[in-house]
Design a protein around this motif. Structure first.
Motif, PDB file in Angstrom:
ATOM      1  N   ASP A 122      -4.255 -15.411 -33.476  1.00 47.52           N
ATOM      2  CA  ASP A 122      -4.453 -15.806 -32.075  1.00 47.52           C
ATOM      3  C   ASP A 122      -5.879 -16.252 -31.795  1.00 47.52           C
ATOM      4  O   ASP A 122      -6.153 -16.918 -30.794  1.00 47.52           O
ATOM      5  CB  ASP A 122      -4.092 -14.645 -31.148  1.00 47.52           C
ATOM      6  N   ARG A 130       1.571 -19.220 -29.198  1.00 44.40           N
ATOM      7  CA  ARG A 130       0.155 -19.576 -29.081  1.00 44.40           C
ATOM      8  C   ARG A 130      -0.196 -20.739 -29.996  1.00 44.40           C
ATOM      9  O   ARG A 130      -1.030 -21.590 -29.657  1.00 44.40           O
ATOM     10  CB  ARG A 130      -0.720 -18.359 -29.402  1.00 44.40           C
ATOM     11  N   ASP A 165       1.303 -15.672 -33.649  1.00 49.41           N
ATOM     12  CA  ASP A 165       2.144 -15.889 -32.471  1.00 49.41           C
ATOM     13  C   ASP A 165       2.492 -17.379 -32.436  1.00 49.41           C
ATOM     14  O   ASP A 165       1.627 -18.219 -32.192  1.00 49.41           O
ATOM     15  CB  ASP A 165       1.389 -15.476 -31.208  1.00 49.41           C
TER      16      ASP A 165
END
Length: 282
Positions: A89, A43, A40
């Motif tokens: 993540d 993130r 991501d």
């Protein structure tokens, strides 16, 4: 990008939630890699801001939905001499997260793969569970459907090693109910939620109690479940009425009669036919 050396992949272990767990090597790799493949990218931006580092290389998204399509491009970058860092993540890439596909492709193409090790929800939950940790097996996520989940749990009913699972918040109650129905409501377990984060919570107890807690509290966040392995050898054969009650308990939890009979037979080392005849004797 061409450093005069062959390209390589570096798997970067990211903090599960507490930024203080980030290693100095993790910071160095993320800051210096030619390509950072992130599960991501948003993130990753928050992570690098918290770490006060700047990613000098190219950032690409690399998640379950695009990793098959994007892997050949990353292998091509390796051919051009790139250092490709993979970060998810939280935790170690390729452990129920993107990464394995690139690792396999890189090795098949002759490129080295290394790691900047970091936190892992699997071993953290195992250590905190209070259950035996000398021998364990990691099962990742169970099938999403109830029937598929129960089928896989039945396959694990006799596994003597401690079991570690990942589970989504909206499925945790059903998972614990099915595990209690197949393994027995008294089997010890631990639900580990939001590990290393502000609202970290560890719930320990029999599966039946944990299922009731989950149904009432609806836990949120990242969840890891640790379940004690099956007792060594079959348990002493209970009385007929207890066997019937064990089947009925599993049926009440949503397991089909056929599967409930099989689970009870497995739990006590009995023939399925013997339990079937007891249940239908009336």
């Amino acid at each position: 990008m061409d450093h005069g050396e062959p390209g390589r992949v570096v798997l970067v272990g990211a903090p599960l939630g507490n930024i203080g767990d980030a290693s100095a090597r993790m910071r160095e790799i993320l800051a210096s890699a030619d390509v950072v493949a992130a599960e991501d990218t948003r993130r990753l931006a928050r992570l690098t801001k918290d770490l006060d580092i700047t990613v000098a290389g190219r950032i690409v998204s690399y998640f379950e939905g695009n990793e098959e399509r994007r892997t050949p491009d990353l292998v091509q970058a390796l051919r051009e001499g790139a250092v490709v860092a993979v970060v998810t993540d939280g935790g170690m890439p390729s452990v129920s997260d993107p990464g394995y596909r690139l690792v396999r492709a890189a090795l098949d193409a002759g490129f080295p793969v290394s790691a900047a090790p970091g936190p892992s929800a699997v071993t953290t939950a195992l250590a905190l569970s209070g259950l035996p940790s000398d021998r364990f097996c990691f099962e990742g996520f169970l099938p999403r459907s109830g029937s598929g989940r129960r089928s896989r749990l039945r396959e694990l009913a006799k596994e003597p090693r401690t079991l570690v699972f990942f589970e989504a918040p909206h499925r945790i109650t059903g998972m614990l109910q099915d595990a209690g129905a197949v393994f027995g409501a008294e089997r010890e377990a631990a639900v580990c939620r939001e590990l290393t984060k502000t609202y970290e919570e560890i719930r320990r107890g029999p599966l039946g109690e944990l299922a009731a807690w989950a149904a009432e509290s609806e836990p949120r966040g990242e969840i890891t479940v640790v379940v004690a392995g099956a007792p060594a050898g079959p348990a002493e054969r209970p009385a007929d009425e207890e066997l019937r009650a064990a089947v009925a308990e599993r049926e009440a939890a949503g397991v089909s009669r056929r599967d409930a009979i099989q689970a009870v037979a497995d739990a006590y080392g009995l023939r399925k036919r013997e339990v079937y005849e007891l249940v239908h004797a009336r």
